[in-house]
Design a protein around this motif. Sequence first.
Motif, mmCIF file in Angstrom:
data_model
loop_
_atom_site.group_PDB
_atom_site.id
_atom_site.type_symbol
_atom_site.label_atom_id
_atom_site.label_comp_id
_atom_site.label_asym_id
_atom_site.label_seq_id
_atom_site.Cartn_x
_atom_site.Cartn_y
_atom_site.Cartn_z
ATOM 1 N N GLN A 93 12.530 7.607 -4.236
ATOM 2 C CA GLN A 93 11.640 6.682 -4.931
ATOM 3 C C GLN A 93 10.172 6.905 -4.597
ATOM 4 O O GLN A 93 9.346 7.044 -5.495
ATOM 5 C CB GLN A 93 12.032 5.230 -4.615
ATOM 6 N N SER A 94 9.834 6.921 -3.311
ATOM 7 C CA SER A 94 8.416 7.003 -2.942
ATOM 8 C C SER A 94 8.241 7.716 -1.619
ATOM 9 O O SER A 94 9.151 7.755 -0.782
ATOM 10 C CB SER A 94 7.802 5.598 -2.849
ATOM 11 N N VAL A 95 7.028 8.278 -1.437
ATOM 12 C CA VAL A 95 6.676 8.924 -0.182
ATOM 13 C C VAL A 95 5.206 8.667 0.103
ATOM 14 O O VAL A 95 4.372 8.653 -0.810
ATOM 15 C CB VAL A 95 6.964 10.441 -0.222
ATOM 16 N N GLN A 96 4.877 8.414 1.369
ATOM 17 C CA GLN A 96 3.502 8.281 1.824
ATOM 18 C C GLN A 96 3.299 9.235 2.986
ATOM 19 O O GLN A 96 4.099 9.251 3.923
ATOM 20 C CB GLN A 96 3.194 6.850 2.271
ATOM 21 N N LEU A 97 2.222 10.006 2.925
ATOM 22 C CA LEU A 97 1.939 11.000 3.958
ATOM 23 C C LEU A 97 0.593 10.694 4.599
ATOM 24 O O LEU A 97 -0.437 10.644 3.927
ATOM 25 C CB LEU A 97 1.923 12.404 3.356
#
Length: 224
Positions: free
Chosen positions: A208-212
């Motif tokens: 669904q989502s990724v934050q880096l």
Amino acid sequence: MSQHLRDIIISGMGSSSGGSFQRVRIDGVGEINGDIVCASFVSNGKGKIAGSIQTDKFEVRGMCTVKGNMQAVHSRIDGTASIDGRLIGETIEINGTASVAFDCEAEQFKSHGSFNIGGLLNAGAIDIKLLHSCHVREIGGENISVKQGKPLSVFNKLFSSLFSSPHLETDTIEGDKVVLEYTKARVVRGTQVIIGPGCEIDLVEYKQSVQLHENAQVNSHIKL
């Protein structure tokens, strides 16, 4: 556990054969020679179980070695524990140091210390606060959180400042919601993934989502 079972209390030095007991407590140096089943096990000194243990409550405030498997409904390690087999339970809390040779399975796993797990760490909820370096072959769960911990004392704060930041090392992490800081891994896989500061990840796979984080090193990330 039957109330008619006897207790084992070792103060000073002593040993006992294995079997079924109500309470087992070691306040000095004690050894249980064989497999043991009990309602509660407490080691405040230096304890050794030359076999496997099955208990409702397992507490270590000193040192303890289990030469076989360990099955405890609730376990809390404030000292040092070494398990030469598997560790299975509902809740596992590590505030000291724990070593598990093979798999570790629980409903809830919390660590504010250090651990070395030779197999899979599998739990519904995993909450790791890093004060010291931790190692595990792979991690699987629903909610996985690995964050930098806050030292519990001025000494620990001063000691940790002299060295590099504690980190978690593993091969693979897989969960639904995964939040990581100061983690080194080959693959991180999840539905929602947050990669925070200090991470070194080869591959992130997300649904669904990724934050880096800008201070994280991620070689590649793909949406499944």
